[in-house]
Design a protein around this motif. Sequence first.
Motif, PDB file in Angstrom:
ATOM      1  N   HIS A 119      -3.876  -9.360  18.718  1.00  0.00           N
ATOM      2  CA  HIS A 119      -4.816  -7.823  19.231  1.00  0.00           C
ATOM      3  C   HIS A 119      -4.915  -6.389  18.203  1.00  0.00           C
ATOM      4  CE1 HIS A 119      -0.098  -8.295  19.304  1.00  0.00           C
ATOM      5  NE2 HIS A 119       0.093  -6.891  18.855  1.00  0.00           N
ATOM      6  N   ILE A 120      -4.132  -7.108  16.848  1.00  0.00           N
ATOM      7  CA  ILE A 120      -4.742  -6.849  15.831  1.00  0.00           C
ATOM      8  C   ILE A 120      -6.170  -6.989  15.194  1.00  0.00           C
ATOM      9  CG2 ILE A 120      -3.723  -5.410  13.006  1.00  0.00           C
ATOM     10  CD1 ILE A 120      -1.968  -4.477  15.597  1.00  0.00           C
ATOM     11  N   GLU A 121      -6.728  -5.794  14.969  1.00  0.00           N
ATOM     12  CA  GLU A 121      -7.967  -6.435  14.135  1.00  0.00           C
ATOM     13  C   GLU A 121      -7.432  -6.175  12.381  1.00  0.00           C
ATOM     14  OE1 GLU A 121     -11.936  -3.200  14.030  1.00  0.00           O
ATOM     15  OE2 GLU A 121     -11.382  -3.101  16.177  1.00  0.00           O
ATOM     16  N   GLY A 122      -7.150  -5.593  12.412  1.00  0.00           N
ATOM     17  CA  GLY A 122      -7.034  -4.896  11.207  1.00  0.00           C
ATOM     18  C   GLY A 122      -6.199  -4.293  10.401  1.00  0.00           C
ATOM     19  N   VAL A 123      -5.987  -3.990   8.977  1.00  0.00           N
ATOM     20  CA  VAL A 123      -4.896  -2.787   8.678  1.00  0.00           C
ATOM     21  C   VAL A 123      -5.613  -2.252   7.079  1.00  0.00           C
ATOM     22  CG1 VAL A 123      -2.880  -3.382   6.880  1.00  0.00           C
ATOM     23  CG2 VAL A 123      -2.956  -4.843   8.710  1.00  0.00           C
ATOM     24  N   VAL A 124      -5.983  -1.176   7.009  1.00  0.00           N
ATOM     25  CA  VAL A 124      -5.863   0.290   6.756  1.00  0.00           C
ATOM     26  C   VAL A 124      -4.644   0.296   5.552  1.00  0.00           C
ATOM     27  CG1 VAL A 124      -7.415   2.063   6.212  1.00  0.00           C
ATOM     28  CG2 VAL A 124      -7.955   0.307   7.456  1.00  0.00           C
ATOM     29  N   LYS A 125      -4.944   1.150   4.664  1.00  0.00           N
ATOM     30  CA  LYS A 125      -3.854   0.812   3.577  1.00  0.00           C
ATOM     31  C   LYS A 125      -4.350   2.215   2.534  1.00  0.00           C
ATOM     32  CE  LYS A 125      -1.354   1.082  -1.104  1.00  0.00           C
ATOM     33  NZ  LYS A 125      -1.580   0.482  -2.461  1.00  0.00           N
ATOM     34  N   THR A 126      -3.080   3.638   3.455  1.00  0.00           N
ATOM     35  CA  THR A 126      -3.450   4.475   3.189  1.00  0.00           C
ATOM     36  C   THR A 126      -2.793   5.637   2.232  1.00  0.00           C
ATOM     37  OG1 THR A 126      -2.366   5.551   4.966  1.00  0.00           O
ATOM     38  CG2 THR A 126      -4.316   4.939   5.537  1.00  0.00           C
ATOM     39  N   SER A 127      -2.515   5.955   2.091  1.00  0.00           N
ATOM     40  CA  SER A 127      -1.504   7.008   1.134  1.00  0.00           C
ATOM     41  C   SER A 127      -0.191   7.118   1.862  1.00  0.00           C
ATOM     42  CB  SER A 127      -1.636   8.647   0.477  1.00  0.00           C
ATOM     43  OG  SER A 127      -2.114   9.015   1.945  1.00  0.00           O
ATOM     44  N   ASP A 128      -0.138   7.221   2.949  1.00  0.00           N
ATOM     45  CA  ASP A 128       0.991   7.321   4.276  1.00  0.00           C
ATOM     46  C   ASP A 128       1.411   6.238   4.626  1.00  0.00           C
ATOM     47  OD1 ASP A 128       1.025  10.372   3.590  1.00  0.00           O
ATOM     48  OD2 ASP A 128      -0.394  10.644   5.511  1.00  0.00           O
TER      49      ASP A 128
END
Length: 155
Positions: A119-128
């Motif tokens: 159910h998780i499509e992907g991950v994005v890394k942000t500054s937070d």
Amino acid sequence: MKSLAPPLRLVLLKVDGQTYALHLEAVDRVLHMAAITPLPGAPDVVEGVINIQGEVLAIVSIRRRLGLPRRSVTAADSLVVAHAGTRRIAIIAESVLGVAECGAGAVVGCDDIGHGIRHIEGVVKTSDGLVLIQDLERFFSAEEAQSLDMALERA
């Protein structure tokens, strides 16, 4: 000349201190929390149902989907009304952070990280920190979808 993919537009929400995202095009609107009616026989991920302008929507919990400890819903919580396949649902969020854009190339697919997170499509890394993008097309298993349909028919 190589064409650039349009940026992903994501609605960011917080659940248990973690930031999750839904594709903006899947989101209809964000509502204040409303009284939830229990739905006997529904899958565990379903908290209950609400009636929005004559439409009965299942209220689902990312918290339950991920096996996090249960938490009582509060008046400060929000409901994110979205499309999960052909079904409209409302997702409980402790807060909605707004809309963010990121390049499609910034998303790391879950198949590249590990298996079993359907159910998780992907991950994005942000500054937070890391943002987990929900795959609403696969939020319900076939058995859960059938169980929810049957519970809604009985209600």
